[in-house]
Enzyme design. Sequence first.
Site, PDB file in Angstrom:
ATOM      1  N   ASP A 405       0.901  -1.161  -0.088  1.00 15.65           N
ATOM      2  CA  ASP A 405       0.190  -0.091   0.190  1.00 15.65           C
ATOM      3  C   ASP A 405       0.793   1.399   0.047  1.00 15.65           C
ATOM      4  OD1 ASP A 405      -2.623   1.287   0.570  1.00 15.65           O
ATOM      5  OD2 ASP A 405      -1.488   2.220   2.291  1.00 15.65           O
ATOM      6  N   LEU A 406       0.553   2.272  -0.914  1.00 17.01           N
ATOM      7  CA  LEU A 406       1.454   3.590  -0.842  1.00 17.01           C
ATOM      8  C   LEU A 406       1.083   4.425   0.211  1.00 17.01           C
ATOM      9  CD1 LEU A 406       1.199   4.098  -4.864  1.00 17.01           C
ATOM     10  CD2 LEU A 406       2.991   2.886  -3.520  1.00 17.01           C
ATOM     11  N   ASP A 448      -4.610   2.453  -4.555  1.00 19.83           N
ATOM     12  CA  ASP A 448      -3.178   2.518  -4.389  1.00 19.83           C
ATOM     13  C   ASP A 448      -2.622   1.230  -3.697  1.00 19.83           C
ATOM     14  OD1 ASP A 448      -3.735   2.966  -2.103  1.00 19.83           O
ATOM     15  OD2 ASP A 448      -2.891   4.894  -1.576  1.00 19.83           O
TER      16      ASP A 448
END
Length: 525
Positions: A405-406, A448
């Site tokens: 996960d960004l 994302d």
Amino acid sequence: MPGREWSMDELVGLVEGTRIVGRDRQAMPVPLPARLTEVAEPDARPWDAQLVQDHPSDFGSVVDAWWRAIARPGCVQTVRVRREIHGQWYEVDVSSISLLHQPDLGCVLTLSRRLDPVDTPPPPMRSDGSSFAAPHSIVQHLDELGVILRTEGDVEQVFGIEAAALNGNAVLDHLHPDDHDAAIAMWIQVLDSPDRARTIQQRIVRPDGSALWIQSTVMNRMETAGTILSMSHDISTNRAKEAALAASEQELRFLTEAVPVAVFRADESGTVTFANVRWSSLLHGASTLADVLELLDADGRRRLERSCVEAKESGGSSSCRVQTADGDRHLEFRLQGVRGHVDPDVGVGVIGTVDDVTSAVIRAFELQASAERDALTGLANRRGLSRTLAAAVAGGRSALVLFGDLDDFKQVNDEWGHDVGDRVLTAIGHRLRDAVRPDDVVGRWGGDEFVVVCLDVPDGHEDDVLGRLHLALAEPIEVDGHAYTAHVSLGAVRPAPGDDAEAVLRCADTAMYEAKRSRHRVDRR
């Protein structure tokens, strides 16, 4: 070959007052010029709908006339049939003329002219052609000139006259004119070869004009008995069966050429005894099922062999889809086990069709690929990732699943816009794809979040994979003058044999969130 050209005026005179239909080479109806349909009744029914009105014994002659017309362009081929029209039987002249060589027409023109009513014809002989009566036979004694000296046996049944009326007549007087040349040639051989038998099939013409086929075995016994001996028996039934079989075969070929699939028949040994033109183009003219197997890949050979066995053993149907050895074609076989019609004890063969389903397979593959691909990045989507992981677990392969996960990506969309954000996500996906091996799968889970599935990674090498992924994102991503340095939190899990793919991905998601909260930003389970 070139054929006679027919003018429109000639055709109008030919078809006037008849019922007409134009067909292409596959017997499919084609439109006719208005000048013809103004003077004749058009009939655009399918071929089988027209044939069903004719007496079954006449089917073969209609089909034969069709093929003779095609073989001789521009020449009218006519046969007389018995046809039932509104409950009454009539004699009908059916004429076919091939005008395929004339661009303005481009069809085979068939016209039917109704003649006089006739009595209801008897049903055709049984399909097996069986007859419980012994064939009529005769024995004749002849002199060197072929004059009949004495006749014994079923004379009236064969010749239609009493035996005494034959004495003193030449045999040729009772033979069909078309058989004279062959009979004379055989007679010369008999005279030159004493005591050697010669056999010939010929037609006897009876007083009422009917003809009967006989098979005669003739022997020169002049030196020992002073006569030439001829022993004959009635073979009309067999000849009729042969003609019906030939007509049936021709009709079958005619009908099978009109379908877009390969049609074939193979005997118990696998020899192909019938095939249409599509078979030749699709299977390279294979003459045996063994030849067909050589065209397929290993899995295709196993599938087709198994289907053939199933069809033969059950006497029912079986089907399989196979791929050629070069990978260019996908073929679907539909088979039916059949016993021989002449001798059912010789073994079981198969009849069947073969369809080229390559386009359908490609479309299905493309649809599946599209359904498993993320529209933005081109990577695998949730469905594709789940299927890949499920297949790996079911196959007993070890897998390393990483869920990423960004961090702080929301600011990219808020400050630079969603268009820039989408391009950043696409660039991140490509970097992750380049950081792993070709057989590994990288996908976008949504938003994302990304998932990486690495297969057959040895224990203890997890940090190597994690390091490559972090390194791939270390350099800033520049889009329209904006620079974004991606920081990703990764959770890594290893599924155990029998684990559910969806449960493994949920576990990896949980590990990612724990990693996000941890100091080292990585958590393993």
